[in-house]
Design a protein around this motif. Structure first.
Motif, PDB file in Angstrom:
ATOM      1  N   PHE A   1      30.378 -38.907 -13.925  1.00 30.57           N
ATOM      2  CA  PHE A   1      29.732 -39.186 -15.205  1.00 30.57           C
ATOM      3  C   PHE A   1      29.334 -37.867 -15.855  1.00 30.57           C
ATOM      4  CE2 PHE A   1      26.172 -40.262 -17.978  1.00 30.57           C
ATOM      5  CZ  PHE A   1      26.757 -41.273 -18.728  1.00 30.57           C
ATOM      6  N   LEU A   2      29.868 -37.627 -17.035  1.00 26.91           N
ATOM      7  CA  LEU A   2      29.584 -36.399 -17.775  1.00 26.91           C
ATOM      8  C   LEU A   2      28.227 -36.523 -18.464  1.00 26.91           C
ATOM      9  CD1 LEU A   2      30.703 -33.645 -18.690  1.00 26.91           C
ATOM     10  CD2 LEU A   2      31.761 -34.828 -20.622  1.00 26.91           C
ATOM     11  N   ILE A   3      27.316 -35.610 -18.143  1.00 25.24           N
ATOM     12  CA  ILE A   3      25.985 -35.613 -18.757  1.00 25.24           C
ATOM     13  C   ILE A   3      26.013 -34.818 -20.061  1.00 25.24           C
ATOM     14  CG2 ILE A   3      23.581 -34.889 -18.493  1.00 25.24           C
ATOM     15  CD1 ILE A   3      23.922 -35.336 -15.466  1.00 25.24           C
ATOM     16  N   ALA A   4      26.616 -33.635 -20.031  1.00 18.32           N
ATOM     17  CA  ALA A   4      26.655 -32.741 -21.191  1.00 18.32           C
ATOM     18  C   ALA A   4      27.940 -32.988 -21.981  1.00 18.32           C
ATOM     19  CB  ALA A   4      26.547 -31.292 -20.748  1.00 18.32           C
ATOM     20  N   CYS A   5      27.910 -33.989 -22.854  1.00 19.19           N
ATOM     21  CA  CYS A   5      29.113 -34.352 -23.613  1.00 19.19           C
ATOM     22  C   CYS A   5      29.584 -33.223 -24.526  1.00 19.19           C
ATOM     23  CB  CYS A   5      28.844 -35.592 -24.461  1.00 19.19           C
ATOM     24  SG  CYS A   5      28.622 -37.078 -23.478  1.00 19.19           S
ATOM     25  N   GLY A   6      28.687 -32.481 -25.109  1.00 14.70           N
ATOM     26  CA  GLY A   6      29.063 -31.454 -26.073  1.00 14.70           C
ATOM     27  C   GLY A   6      29.833 -30.300 -25.477  1.00 14.70           C
ATOM     28  N   ASP A   7      29.408 -29.810 -24.316  1.00 11.25           N
ATOM     29  CA  ASP A   7      30.048 -28.609 -23.762  1.00 11.25           C
ATOM     30  C   ASP A   7      30.587 -28.792 -22.343  1.00 11.25           C
ATOM     31  OD1 ASP A   7      27.723 -28.618 -22.233  1.00 11.25           O
ATOM     32  OD2 ASP A   7      26.847 -26.892 -23.236  1.00 11.25           O
ATOM     33  N   GLY A   8      30.343 -29.930 -21.719  1.00 15.01           N
ATOM     34  CA  GLY A   8      30.870 -30.191 -20.383  1.00 15.01           C
ATOM     35  C   GLY A   8      30.239 -29.366 -19.287  1.00 15.01           C
ATOM     36  N   ASN A   9      29.053 -28.817 -19.520  1.00  9.03           N
ATOM     37  CA  ASN A   9      28.431 -27.917 -18.552  1.00  9.03           C
ATOM     38  C   ASN A   9      27.563 -28.612 -17.501  1.00  9.03           C
ATOM     39  OD1 ASN A   9      29.542 -25.439 -19.310  1.00  9.03           O
ATOM     40  ND2 ASN A   9      28.135 -25.273 -21.030  1.00  9.03           N
ATOM     41  N   SER A  10      27.532 -29.955 -17.515  1.00 11.37           N
ATOM     42  CA  SER A  10      26.798 -30.700 -16.488  1.00 11.37           C
ATOM     43  C   SER A  10      27.481 -32.042 -16.290  1.00 11.37           C
ATOM     44  CB  SER A  10      25.341 -30.903 -16.903  1.00 11.37           C
ATOM     45  OG  SER A  10      24.634 -31.619 -15.912  1.00 11.37           O
ATOM     46  N   ILE A  11      27.899 -32.294 -15.042  1.00 11.85           N
ATOM     47  CA  ILE A  11      28.590 -33.538 -14.714  1.00 11.85           C
ATOM     48  C   ILE A  11      28.121 -34.030 -13.348  1.00 11.85           C
ATOM     49  CG2 ILE A  11      30.573 -32.320 -13.714  1.00 11.85           C
ATOM     50  CD1 ILE A  11      32.351 -34.605 -14.766  1.00 11.85           C
ATOM     51  N   LEU A  12      28.036 -35.341 -13.217  1.00  9.29           N
ATOM     52  CA  LEU A  12      27.769 -35.952 -11.911  1.00  9.29           C
ATOM     53  C   LEU A  12      29.113 -36.281 -11.277  1.00  9.29           C
ATOM     54  CD1 LEU A  12      24.899 -38.410 -12.879  1.00  9.29           C
ATOM     55  CD2 LEU A  12      24.690 -36.235 -11.652  1.00  9.29           C
ATOM     56  N   THR A  13      29.285 -35.892 -10.016  1.00 10.93           N
ATOM     57  CA  THR A  13      30.533 -36.163  -9.297  1.00 10.93           C
ATOM     58  C   THR A  13      30.213 -36.767  -7.939  1.00 10.93           C
ATOM     59  OG1 THR A  13      30.629 -33.979  -8.247  1.00 10.93           O
ATOM     60  CG2 THR A  13      31.688 -34.198 -10.407  1.00 10.93           C
ATOM     61  N   ALA A  14      31.241 -37.246  -7.267  1.00 10.03           N
ATOM     62  CA  ALA A  14      31.122 -37.819  -5.919  1.00 10.03           C
ATOM     63  C   ALA A  14      30.031 -38.883  -5.860  1.00 10.03           C
ATOM     64  CB  ALA A  14      30.864 -36.716  -4.888  1.00 10.03           C
ATOM     65  N   LEU A  15      29.915 -39.683  -6.927  1.00  9.04           N
ATOM     66  CA  LEU A  15      28.873 -40.701  -6.977  1.00  9.04           C
ATOM     67  C   LEU A  15      29.182 -41.845  -6.021  1.00  9.04           C
ATOM     68  CD1 LEU A  15      28.253 -40.826 -10.823  1.00  9.04           C
ATOM     69  CD2 LEU A  15      26.677 -39.975  -9.069  1.00  9.04           C
TER      70      LEU A  15
END
Length: 146
Positions: A53-67
């Motif tokens: 789940f991408l948290i920082a939609c504008g720049d892609g600098n924060s994403i949740l992975t391996a959820l």
């Protein structure tokens, strides 16, 4: 004639590669039933139990992975994963991504504005369980888009 076939093949491969690259990485791990509460991603796609789940939609600098979700209920969802965050040093384009283990909680479900029969979570809570990004508190809450 052969040259045109080669160009066409190259263009088709390039288009397929581009389509794969821009497809949302946060595809749901299961089919949604009408009763499921969803989380809406940056592309306005409703999802149930996404792997990413991408948290920082504008720049892609924060994403949740391996959820990995332990609960997905009408009022809340809980799980664990990694928050992969760009340190933006010396600036974001040259920064390094670091993974930080988190617990995740989604809550405050509301009807979607464009689809009132569908409910979606409107808040995301993260608790960093080990390391965390520089300057970030141990617990963070985000208001999710609708």
């Amino acid at each position: 004639m052969q040259r045109h076939k080669l160009k066409a093949a190259v263009l088709i491969c390039a288009a397929a590669s581009l389509a794969t690259a821009i497809a949302p990485a946060s595809a749901s791990t299961r089919t949604r039933s009408p009763a499921d509460v969803v989380i809406v991603d940056c592309f306005s796609h409703p999802q149930v139990r996404p792997n990413e789940f991408l948290i920082a939609c504008g720049d892609g600098n924060s994403i949740l992975t391996a959820l990995r979700w332990s609960a997905w209920k009408p009022n809340f969802a809980t799980g664990r994963g990694l928050n992969v965050v760009n340190d933006c040093r010396p600036f974001c384009a040259a920064g390094t991504f670091h993974s930080h283990p988190v617990t995740v909680r989604l809550d405050r479900s509301e009807p979607l504005k464009k689809h009132p029969h569908v409910r979606h979570y409107t808040q995301l809570h993260l608790v960093f369980t080990d390391s965390r990004p520089s300057g970030m508190p141990r617990m963070v809450t985000y208001r999710l888009w609708t």
